[in-house]
Write an enzyme that holds these catalytic residues in place. Structure first.
Site, PDB file in Angstrom:
ATOM      1  N   SER A  77       0.828  -1.209   0.000  1.00  0.00           N
ATOM      2  CA  SER A  77       0.000   0.000   0.000  1.00  0.00           C
ATOM      3  C   SER A  77       0.861   1.257   0.000  1.00  0.00           C
ATOM      4  O   SER A  77       0.582   2.216  -0.722  1.00  0.00           O
ATOM      5  CB  SER A  77      -0.922  -0.018   1.229  1.00  0.00           C
ATOM      6  N   GLN A  85       0.264   9.036   7.199  1.00  0.00           N
ATOM      7  CA  GLN A  85       0.351   9.544   8.571  1.00  0.00           C
ATOM      8  C   GLN A  85       1.798   9.512   9.052  1.00  0.00           C
ATOM      9  O   GLN A  85       2.472   8.496   8.944  1.00  0.00           O
ATOM     10  CB  GLN A  85      -0.510   8.688   9.496  1.00  0.00           C
ATOM     11  N   GLU A 111       6.003   2.247  14.432  1.00  0.00           N
ATOM     12  CA  GLU A 111       7.038   1.307  13.987  1.00  0.00           C
ATOM     13  C   GLU A 111       6.568   0.456  12.811  1.00  0.00           C
ATOM     14  O   GLU A 111       7.358   0.118  11.932  1.00  0.00           O
ATOM     15  CB  GLU A 111       7.494   0.409  15.140  1.00  0.00           C
ATOM     16  N   ARG A 112       5.282   0.113  12.780  1.00  0.00           N
ATOM     17  CA  ARG A 112       4.783  -0.668  11.640  1.00  0.00           C
ATOM     18  C   ARG A 112       4.978   0.099  10.339  1.00  0.00           C
ATOM     19  O   ARG A 112       5.420  -0.451   9.332  1.00  0.00           O
ATOM     20  CB  ARG A 112       3.289  -0.979  11.824  1.00  0.00           C
ATOM     21  N   ARG A 148      -5.132   1.415  18.457  1.00  0.00           N
ATOM     22  CA  ARG A 148      -5.182   0.625  17.232  1.00  0.00           C
ATOM     23  C   ARG A 148      -5.468  -0.846  17.517  1.00  0.00           C
ATOM     24  O   ARG A 148      -5.617  -1.639  16.596  1.00  0.00           O
ATOM     25  CB  ARG A 148      -3.844   0.730  16.489  1.00  0.00           C
TER      26      ARG A 148
END
Length: 318
Positions: A77, A85, A111-112, A148
């Site tokens: 993606s 963001q 971190e992701r 999240r």
């Protein structure tokens, strides 16, 4: 931490990020621009494009497990749409930097996105710089992951334990900072008492927190493992697990030479309800034990500050 910052943490990610969304940073865009970007002034747009190589992951990050499949999907993606963001970082002190890795910043949140951006081949990523102590950084990372729902229950419990043991925060203080009930914090901390193999199953998702809380009611590691194995073998629901735990407790009582007494069982349930009410009122673990007409109330605390809070609370009520 002052009251303003506490309220900011309670609002979650909105308090950490600028109101203006950045333009996506894509592999082609980052490769076409210079490799180093300066941080914005305080009155500027609020984020800047930071070299990915200058960002170091946070060793205190609550999240320990990252799904490779989810990272690959996010990287795909990002390769197509860019990073929408910004990540949140803090400057590394001079003594913490190393010429070998070139890091100038440490991740607080995101971190992701940072991992996926590297996987997608980006050179730079939008970043927001925050002044943050070690405790601030852990709190912010915890808030982001909780909102999240990215953390498993044990990761949450470990983060809470760090705030208790390393930063001397009470359960009540933690609850205020992360926007949770005190009882929720207490229930997560109890999970750390589980046997290792039960923890592993909870961490992997083989059982839920509801199963784990029911198993903890046995208060005997050997019985807890026995119950856990029966839960897995029978694919029991949480309600079925609670009934199993009750059966094992009664069998354990018979094994010690005591016959289950319906009146005694009713009294035990009444005492358990009283203990739960006291636990909710005091914000910490409370056990009520009775022997005939006499008994004991055991109030647990996990730091000197929490002991002071409990004393003040009890004095006010006396």
């Amino acid at each position: 931490m002052d009251a303003t910052r506490r309220r900011g943490l309670g609002k979650g990610l909105a308090a950490l990020l600028p109101t203006a969304a950045p333009r996506p940073a894509t592999p082609s865009a980052s490769a076409a621009t210079e490799t180093r970007a300066e941080e914005p002034d305080s009155g500027a747009r609020g984020y800047f494009l930071c070299d990915i190589a200058q960002i170091r992951p946070n060793a205190a990050q609550p999240r320990r497990h990252f799904s490779e499949a989810e990272l690959a999907s996010l990287a795909e993606s990002i390769a197509a749409q860019g990073v929408i963001q910004p990540v949140v970082v803090r400057r590394l002190p001079a003594e913490a930097t190393s010429p070998s890795d070139g890091a100038r910043y440490e991740l607080i949140a995101g971190e992701r996105r940072w991992r996926a951006a590297r996987q997608a081949g980006l050179d730079r990523i939008p970043a927001v710089v925050r002044e943050a102590t070690d405790r601030d950084a852990l709190e912010m990372a915890l808030v982001e992951n909780l909102q999240r729902e990215d953390l498993n229950p044990l990761e949450v419990a470990e983060a809470y334990r760090t705030l208790v043991e390393e930063f001397a925060l009470t359960q009540e203080a933690i609850a205020r900072r992360v926007g949770r009930q005190r009882s929720t914090v207490a229930n997560h901390l109890r999970l750390l008492r589980l046997p290792a193999e039960v923890k592993e199953a909870l961490e992997s998702g083989a059982i839920t927190m509801g199963h784990a809380r029911a198993v903890l009611g046995l208060e005997d590691p050997a019985l807890e493992v026995t119950a856990f194995k029966k839960v897995l073998a029978g694919r029991l629901s949480v309600r079925e697990t609670e009934r199993l735990v009750q059966h094992l407790r009664e069998a354990s009582a018979r094994g010690r030479g005591r016959r289950p007494d319906p009146d005694a069982q009713a009294a035990d349930r009444a005492l358990a309800r009283i203990g739960e009410r006291l636990q909710r009122a005091l914000g910490t673990k409370v056990e009520v034990r009775a022997r005939g007409a006499r008994g004991r109330i055991i109030i647990s605390y996990f730091s000197n500050e929490e002991l002071d809070r409990l004393l003040e609370r009890l004095e006010r009520e006396s």
